[in-house]
Motif scaffolding. Sequence first.
Motif, PDB file in Angstrom:
ATOM      1  N   THR A 128      -5.039   5.207   3.287  1.00  0.00           N
ATOM      2  CA  THR A 128      -5.267   3.872   2.716  1.00  0.00           C
ATOM      3  C   THR A 128      -4.471   2.819   3.475  1.00  0.00           C
ATOM      4  OG1 THR A 128      -5.540   4.876   0.533  1.00  0.00           O
ATOM      5  CG2 THR A 128      -5.170   2.509   0.597  1.00  0.00           C
ATOM      6  N   GLU A 162       0.231  12.047  -0.043  1.00  0.00           N
ATOM      7  CA  GLU A 162       0.341  11.038  -1.090  1.00  0.00           C
ATOM      8  C   GLU A 162       1.791  10.626  -1.238  1.00  0.00           C
ATOM      9  OE1 GLU A 162      -0.097  11.379  -5.826  1.00  0.00           O
ATOM     10  OE2 GLU A 162      -2.027  11.564  -4.778  1.00  0.00           O
ATOM     11  N   LYS A 187       2.922   3.015  -1.765  1.00  0.00           N
ATOM     12  CA  LYS A 187       3.434   3.075  -3.135  1.00  0.00           C
ATOM     13  C   LYS A 187       3.036   4.406  -3.758  1.00  0.00           C
ATOM     14  CE  LYS A 187      -0.512   0.750  -5.319  1.00  0.00           C
ATOM     15  NZ  LYS A 187      -0.913  -0.393  -6.183  1.00  0.00           N
ATOM     16  N   ASN A 247      -0.612   6.386  -3.879  1.00  0.00           N
ATOM     17  CA  ASN A 247      -1.525   6.034  -2.802  1.00  0.00           C
ATOM     18  C   ASN A 247      -1.515   7.097  -1.708  1.00  0.00           C
ATOM     19  OD1 ASN A 247      -2.567   3.710  -3.870  1.00  0.00           O
ATOM     20  ND2 ASN A 247      -1.876   2.377  -2.227  1.00  0.00           N
ATOM     21  N   LYS A 248      -2.630   7.200  -0.973  1.00  0.00           N
ATOM     22  CA  LYS A 248      -2.739   8.115   0.152  1.00  0.00           C
ATOM     23  C   LYS A 248      -2.404   7.393   1.459  1.00  0.00           C
ATOM     24  CE  LYS A 248      -4.323  11.898  -1.909  1.00  0.00           C
ATOM     25  NZ  LYS A 248      -5.718  12.307  -1.716  1.00  0.00           N
ATOM     26  N   LEU A 288       0.808  -1.227   0.000  1.00  0.00           N
ATOM     27  CA  LEU A 288       0.000   0.000   0.000  1.00  0.00           C
ATOM     28  C   LEU A 288       0.837   1.271   0.000  1.00  0.00           C
ATOM     29  CD1 LEU A 288      -2.776  -1.100   2.516  1.00  0.00           C
ATOM     30  CD2 LEU A 288      -3.072  -0.681   0.060  1.00  0.00           C
TER      31      LEU A 288
END
Length: 398
Positions: free
Chosen positions: A167, A219, A160, A163-164, A158
């Motif tokens: 998450t 992010e 990466k 992505n936020k 996750l």
Amino acid sequence: MADAEEQESVDTTPANHVVAKKYKMAGEMVNNVLKELLDKVKPGASVSELCDYGNQRLLEETDKVFKKDKKMKKGIAFPTCISINNCICHYCPLKSEPDITVNDEDMVKIDLGAHLDGYIAVAAHTVIVGATKETPVSGRKADVMMAAHKAMEGALRLVKPGNKNDTVTSGIQKITEDFNCKPIQGMLSHQLKQHIIDGEKAFIQNPTEPQKREHDSCEFDVNEVYGIDILVSTGDGKGRELDTRTTVYKKRDFMYQLKMRTSRHFMGEVDKRYGLMPFSLRLFEEENKAKLGVVECVKHSLLQPFNVLYEKEGEFVAQFKQTVILKPDGPVKVTGIPIDTWAYKTDLSVKDPESLDLLRLSISKKTTKKKKKEASKDMAETLEDGEEEAEDSTSQQT
């Protein structure tokens, strides 16, 4: 003016080949020391001696490289901490305090870090003493070990580019719930930058409602570095301070004119030896003066304390921490060693469909074998001829 502009233009991210090498070298050193410590975690082992051994080995390893560059800062990025069972984190006792010994079936967490030229690699690993393939651990200890392990695997997928951070928070929560465990409340995993172990970008575990409102959304981006820190409990996940002395601190980027001579001397040593890196009071030869000097420094917010936290008595906490570089084709793991999953037998497993789909994803297009080979090659190349290349880069940065 031109020199200042030139310094600012130097790329201090892993997109710079020399910077990437330094991260990887520091990571390999941390992994090696971590493995050595795990071999020493046996019934009767002294926690105080384990802390000393880890710190000494980190200093020895970092001292071996870049010897020609006398100005380069290198050494401990996080002091060796040994936290057992319901002790969550940051336990690094003073030499004058009563020692704790490791017992059979203890859940032992080792947390440490090193840096080269301010480029940081941190790691943590948990082991249960006596757990083997022939005599695997079961029950709640096995549940929390596998919950933390699977949560780390989920986080690696996750964290990466694109992505936020929220998450990752929800992903960890879902995985640990399937093991009837809870992430430790409010724990942060930060972006790592040169000389900065707690960068502004971060994701939070198990936040309270106020923490959700206060924590900034962000992010993840390519060529950022993160210390992914997963701490999971069999209990309610709420850390508590008991009467254990805090010994781990970090200098804040803040100025104040200290009144006591002892405090000024202590702060001078901190600045000279550790800069903005976390350190432990046990690393100071004159312990009494360090204990005295730290009081005024903390009172006036010159130092950030890393308090020793505990879960409820009888509960267990597992921790895994890995340093990763976010590359376009997936994360490059700089630290982190495999968990012996065969030593832990649990009746629980990941059931959530989204979590299962996540864990099926490949972390990187590169194979683990290829990455390991490349990391070893980078280490060898830098040890042989990288000093000259790094010196040129460092002279530009400094």
